[in-house]
Every structure is written in C-alpha cells, then in structure tokens.
Design a protein around this motif. Structure first.
Motif, short mmCIF file in Angstrom:
data_model
loop_
_atom_site.label_atom_id
_atom_site.label_comp_id
_atom_site.label_asym_id
_atom_site.label_seq_id
_atom_site.Cartn_x
_atom_site.Cartn_y
_atom_site.Cartn_z
N VAL A 1 29.10 -10.05 5.80
CA VAL A 1 29.98 -11.61 4.76
C VAL A 1 29.44 -12.25 6.43
N LYS A 2 29.14 -13.47 6.66
CA LYS A 2 28.82 -14.14 7.55
C LYS A 2 29.73 -15.75 7.85
N SER A 3 30.13 -16.00 6.34
CA SER A 3 30.93 -17.08 6.12
C SER A 3 31.71 -16.67 4.69
N PRO B 1 18.54 -11.08 -4.85
CA PRO B 1 17.65 -10.58 -3.88
C PRO B 1 17.37 -9.35 -2.85
N PRO B 2 15.72 -9.01 -3.41
CA PRO B 2 15.50 -7.29 -2.90
C PRO B 2 15.96 -7.30 -1.82
N MET B 3 16.31 -5.60 -1.00
CA MET B 3 16.56 -5.15 -0.60
C MET B 3 15.59 -4.73 0.89
N SER B 4 14.33 -5.03 0.55
CA SER B 4 13.48 -4.39 1.23
C SER B 4 12.52 -5.53 1.57
N PHE B 5 12.67 -7.08 0.98
CA PHE B 5 11.96 -8.36 1.24
C PHE B 5 10.27 -7.41 1.15
N ASN B 6 9.47 -6.39 0.81
CA ASN B 6 8.28 -6.24 0.77
C ASN B 6 7.55 -6.04 2.33
N THR B 7 8.31 -6.04 3.45
CA THR B 7 8.29 -5.80 5.27
C THR B 7 8.21 -4.39 5.46
N PRO B 8 7.14 -4.11 6.39
CA PRO B 8 7.03 -2.98 7.67
C PRO B 8 8.28 -2.20 7.77
N GLU C 1 30.95 -28.23 18.04
CA GLU C 1 29.69 -27.54 18.10
C GLU C 1 29.25 -25.76 17.57
N GLU C 2 29.79 -25.11 17.93
CA GLU C 2 30.08 -23.37 17.12
C GLU C 2 29.60 -24.12 16.20
N VAL C 3 30.28 -24.66 14.82
CA VAL C 3 30.39 -24.97 13.90
C VAL C 3 28.68 -25.69 13.11
N ALA C 4 28.65 -26.68 13.64
CA ALA C 4 27.11 -27.39 13.56
C ALA C 4 26.52 -26.44 13.47
N GLU C 5 26.34 -25.59 14.80
CA GLU C 5 24.60 -25.12 14.77
C GLU C 5 24.05 -23.83 13.21
N GLY C 6 25.90 -24.03 12.22
CA GLY C 6 24.97 -23.55 10.79
C GLY C 6 25.07 -21.69 10.72
N VAL C 7 25.38 -21.68 9.78
CA VAL C 7 25.62 -19.88 9.76
C VAL C 7 23.99 -19.83 8.37
N TYR C 8 23.13 -19.33 8.78
CA TYR C 8 22.62 -18.79 7.92
C TYR C 8 22.66 -17.92 6.70
N SER C 9 22.64 -17.87 5.49
CA SER C 9 23.20 -17.63 4.18
C SER C 9 21.68 -17.00 3.11
N ASP D 1 31.87 -16.01 -0.63
CA ASP D 1 31.10 -15.17 0.62
C ASP D 1 29.71 -15.52 1.08
N PHE D 2 29.25 -15.98 1.92
CA PHE D 2 27.70 -16.01 2.34
C PHE D 2 27.69 -15.06 2.93
N VAL D 3 26.62 -14.41 2.52
CA VAL D 3 26.03 -13.31 3.48
C VAL D 3 24.85 -13.27 3.86
N ARG D 4 23.69 -11.89 4.67
CA ARG D 4 22.41 -12.52 5.39
C ARG D 4 21.77 -10.93 5.02
N LEU D 5 21.20 -11.20 3.81
CA LEU D 5 20.20 -9.77 3.84
C LEU D 5 19.52 -9.41 5.25
N VAL D 6 19.32 -8.41 5.83
CA VAL D 6 18.47 -8.21 6.23
C VAL D 6 17.40 -7.11 5.63
N PRO D 7 16.18 -7.52 6.30
CA PRO D 7 15.17 -6.60 5.51
C PRO D 7 15.16 -4.96 5.87
#
Length: 106
Positions: free
Chosen positions: A54-56, A95-102, A18-26, A41-47
């Motif tokens: 590295v998430k996975s 991917p840009p580091m800022s995602f153009n968000t405040p 079950e915990e693997v079935a949820e997946g990891v967003y990257s 290496d799968f990474v999640r960039l946050v604005p």
C-alpha cells in the motif's frame, strides 16, 4: 464564489508540500468500510512481483466518500466530453499480476 468575494473570511488557503505534490502512482485501489468510515488503500502492482505494498491510505467519513464519488463522476464526465470516452473494453476486473512482460534477470 460570489460569497467569497464579499467575505474574504470564507476563503480557504490550501498548502501543498513539495513531497505531496509529486503524487503517488497507483494501479490498484482497495476500498473497505465500517459504519463510520471508508478506507481507500492505493497500491502499486509491479510486473512479475507477487507482493505489493500500500503506497497511500485515505480515510473518509461516509459523507465525504459520497461527495468524492460525485466529484469524481462529474470530473470523468468533463474529461470524456473533452477527450472522448474512456475505453474499458478488454479490461479485467482485477489487474493481472504479470503484465505480460518477461521476467527480470540480473
């Protein structure tokens, strides 16, 4: 496939916990290799956050990496045949580091 019906010993039973079935967003993958393995290496960039984790990590033999490439190419072709071409226009190579968000405020 026909061989699996004739000989049930060729059937592979894959368990998906079950915990693997949820997946990891990257939204970034970093690929490196040596003479004996490929490391994905799968990474999640946050604005607006200059640090990412590295998430996975998946480690493959060169043979499995090549088979994965072929399978991914085939699946992209099937996807585009069903849903249309995947638009890559205007996408930077990284991917840009800022995602153009405040910036977040507390």
């Amino acid at each position: 496939m026909a061989d699996q019906k004739k000989n049930p010993q060729n059937k592979l039973n894959i368990e998906l916990p079950e915990e693997v079935a949820e997946g990891v967003y990257s939204n970034l993958a970093i690929i490196s290799h040596s003479n004996s393995e490929f490391i994905l290496d799968f990474v999640r960039l946050v604005p607006n956050v200059p640090k990412a984790k590295v998430k996975s990590r998946v480690i493959l033999t060169p043979q499995h990496a090549k088979r994965m490439l072929k399978a991914l190419q085939e699946n992209i072709q099937k996807f585009e045949a069903q849903f249309g071409a995947i638009d890559e226009s205007g996408q930077p190579p990284f991917p840009p580091m800022s995602f153009n968000t405040p910036k977040a405020q507390a």
